[in-house]
Write an enzyme that holds these catalytic residues in place. Structure first.
Site, short mmCIF file in Angstrom:
data_model
loop_
_atom_site.label_atom_id
_atom_site.label_comp_id
_atom_site.label_asym_id
_atom_site.label_seq_id
_atom_site.Cartn_x
_atom_site.Cartn_y
_atom_site.Cartn_z
N ASN A 121 8.50 -7.70 3.97
CA ASN A 121 8.46 -6.44 3.22
C ASN A 121 9.67 -5.57 3.57
O ASN A 121 10.17 -5.62 4.69
CB ASN A 121 7.15 -5.69 3.55
CG ASN A 121 7.14 -4.26 3.03
OD1 ASN A 121 7.03 -3.30 3.80
ND2 ASN A 121 7.28 -4.09 1.74
N GLY A 122 10.08 -4.78 2.58
CA GLY A 122 11.14 -3.80 2.83
C GLY A 122 12.39 -4.07 2.00
O GLY A 122 13.08 -5.05 2.21
N PRO A 127 0.85 -1.20 0.00
CA PRO A 127 0.00 0.00 0.00
C PRO A 127 0.88 1.24 0.00
O PRO A 127 1.85 1.30 0.74
CB PRO A 127 -0.78 -0.12 1.32
CG PRO A 127 0.07 -0.98 2.20
CD PRO A 127 0.81 -1.92 1.29
N LYS A 167 -0.30 -4.96 9.02
CA LYS A 167 1.01 -4.59 8.47
C LYS A 167 1.72 -3.77 9.54
O LYS A 167 1.18 -2.77 10.03
CB LYS A 167 0.85 -3.79 7.19
CG LYS A 167 2.17 -3.35 6.56
CD LYS A 167 1.95 -2.85 5.13
CE LYS A 167 3.24 -2.43 4.46
NZ LYS A 167 3.67 -1.08 4.87
N CYS A 190 2.63 2.81 10.15
CA CYS A 190 2.90 4.13 9.57
C CYS A 190 3.57 5.04 10.61
O CYS A 190 3.07 5.21 11.72
CB CYS A 190 1.60 4.76 9.10
SG CYS A 190 1.80 6.45 8.58
C1 FMN Z 1 5.01 6.90 -1.31
C2 FMN Z 1 4.80 5.83 -0.27
C3 FMN Z 1 3.60 5.76 0.41
C4 FMN Z 1 3.39 4.76 1.36
N1 FMN Z 1 2.16 4.65 1.96
C5 FMN Z 1 1.92 3.59 2.80
C6 FMN Z 1 0.61 3.32 3.27
O1 FMN Z 1 -0.37 3.98 2.90
N2 FMN Z 1 0.45 2.28 4.14
C7 FMN Z 1 1.50 1.48 4.53
O2 FMN Z 1 1.29 0.55 5.31
N3 FMN Z 1 2.73 1.70 4.06
C8 FMN Z 1 2.95 2.70 3.18
N4 FMN Z 1 4.18 2.85 2.62
C9 FMN Z 1 5.24 1.88 2.97
C10 FMN Z 1 5.20 0.70 1.96
O3 FMN Z 1 3.98 0.01 2.01
C11 FMN Z 1 6.34 -0.28 2.26
O4 FMN Z 1 6.15 -0.83 3.54
C12 FMN Z 1 7.70 0.38 2.21
O5 FMN Z 1 7.85 1.22 1.08
C13 FMN Z 1 8.82 -0.68 2.19
O6 FMN Z 1 8.67 -1.53 1.09
P1 FMN Z 1 9.55 -1.34 -0.26
O7 FMN Z 1 10.98 -1.25 0.19
O8 FMN Z 1 9.28 -2.57 -1.07
O9 FMN Z 1 9.09 -0.07 -0.89
C14 FMN Z 1 4.42 3.83 1.66
C15 FMN Z 1 5.63 3.91 0.96
C16 FMN Z 1 5.82 4.88 -0.01
C17 FMN Z 1 7.13 4.90 -0.79
#
Ligand code: FMN
Length: 325
Positions: free
Chosen positions: A203-204, A10, A131, A92
């Site tokens: 995730n991450g 998300p 999450k 968050c």
């Molecule tokens: C622009 C942006 C908005 C995000 N908004 C949310 C969100 O609405 N809810 C949430 O649980 N995480 C949010 N995240 C975190 C991502 O869901 C994810 O946990 C984080 O980017 C790490 O994963 P990745 O390294 O694959 O990007 C957001 C990340 C980004 C970059």
């Protein structure tokens, strides 16, 4: 690996309905997420805007809030609107969470989160997931996370998405919170081993196929955010290497299919910006990347006919031909 699940993370400002339709053209297998929606906005927004579209199969809605009754109230409507799962955002790290409204700070209130899970379970038949992060602040022990899982799993949550970092609540922006606290995949492995009857999704920082393959074989699946947003064609690698779907899909085809969806909306008055803003990275890492971005900017800025994006490949082709002559 076909039974392993991959989730699009998300992302506020990104995983809106238009982006999800774009993603569905690239991958039938990936599970989709909405942006985070607070219970209050879900309750006060016109139902129509949260209606699931036919092609959006496997769609989880992510809710945020700290009032169990509001979660319960939303849950029934969410089920009626066609979603497949309800996810609670307990990860968050934005400023609001410091005031205790939602997100990562709720790791400190596992009983309250468990009440929220119970209310949802009592109001609908959808699965509930959470999450979250590995912990809060700079401590690297896992006690907070264990407390959260212990309480909420008894309340009916059997599925957890773990962003493999802590959240630092005072002083770090959400953006920095996605980079600075260090990634600790090893700790998520420890958590997964401790709870054999619960699903865990890593995730991450997952940004290459071999890392995804390695982790997916241990976890129940993985969740990917930025890599897919920054390089949407990476989904074709996932389709091929994880799901065995070797079909070749060209960018031309993706644009053509997306326009079938976007054109009627454009005619109804949805802005080019809203419809095209998630397409900027389609040519990521190719020689056309810059031209494509410029091309899209021009269409958005001058409010040109959205159908013009169909001409992009042709314009590159013509440019190449004329450079030979
Ligand atoms: C622009 C942006 C908005 C995000 N908004 C949310 C969100 O609405 N809810 C949430 O649980 N995480 C949010 N995240 C975190 C991502 O869901 C994810 O946990 C984080 O980017 C790490 O994963 P990745 O390294 O694959 O990007 C957001 C990340 C980004 C970059």
């Amino acid at each position: 690996m076909k039974n392993k699940r991959i989730y699009l993370a998300p992302m506020v400002g990104r995983t809106d309905e238009h982006y999800r339709m774009f993603i569905r053209i690239l991958s039938n297998n990936i599970n989709l997420y909405t942006e985070m929606i607070t219970c209050d906005s879900f309750i006060h927004t016109d139902r129509q805007s949260y209606q699931v579209k036919a092609k959006e199969n496997n769609l989880t809605i992510q809710l945020a809030g700290s009032d169990p009754k509001k979660y319960g109230y939303c849950a029934k409507m969410i089920e009626d609107n066609g979603y497949d799962e309800i996810n609670l955002n307990i990860g968050c790290p934005s400023d609001k969470v410091v005031r205790g409204e939602f997100g990562a700070c709720l790791m400190n209130s596992p009983k309250l989160v468990a009440e929220c899970v119970s209310e949802i379970k009592g109001s609908c038949d959808l699965p509930v997931s959470i999450k979250t992060r590995l912990g809060l602040g700079y401590e690297e022990d896992l006690d907070l996370l264990y407390g959260l899982i212990d309480e909420t799993s008894v309340a009916g949550c059997k599925k957890y998405f773990i962003h493999a970092r802590n959240a630092i609540l005072n002083g770090l922006s959400p953006k920095k919170n996605r980079v600075i606290p260090k990634l600790r995949y090893q700790d998520v492995i420890i958590v997964k081993r401790r709870y054999s009857d619960i699903e865990f999704y890593l995730n991450g920082g997952l940004d290459n196929i071999s890392e995804i393959q390695n982790n997916i074989s241990f976890f129940d699946g993985v969740m990917i955010g930025r890599k897919i947003y920054d390089d949407p064609m990476f989904l074709r690698v996932i389709e091929s290497e994880i799901y065995g779907n070797k079909d070749i899909i060209t960018r031309d085809y993706i644009i053509f299919e997306y326009l079938k969806y976007a054109r009627p909306l454009s005619k109804k008055g949805v802005s080019n910006y809203m419809l095209l803003r998630h397409l900027f990275s389609l040519y990521y890492n190719t020689s056309s990347a810059k031209k494509w971005k410029k091309f899209l900017h021009d269409i958005i800025q001058h409010d040109k006919d959205i159908m013009l994006i169909n001409d992009f490949e042709e314009s590159i082709y013509e440019e190449k031909i004329s450079s030979y002559s």
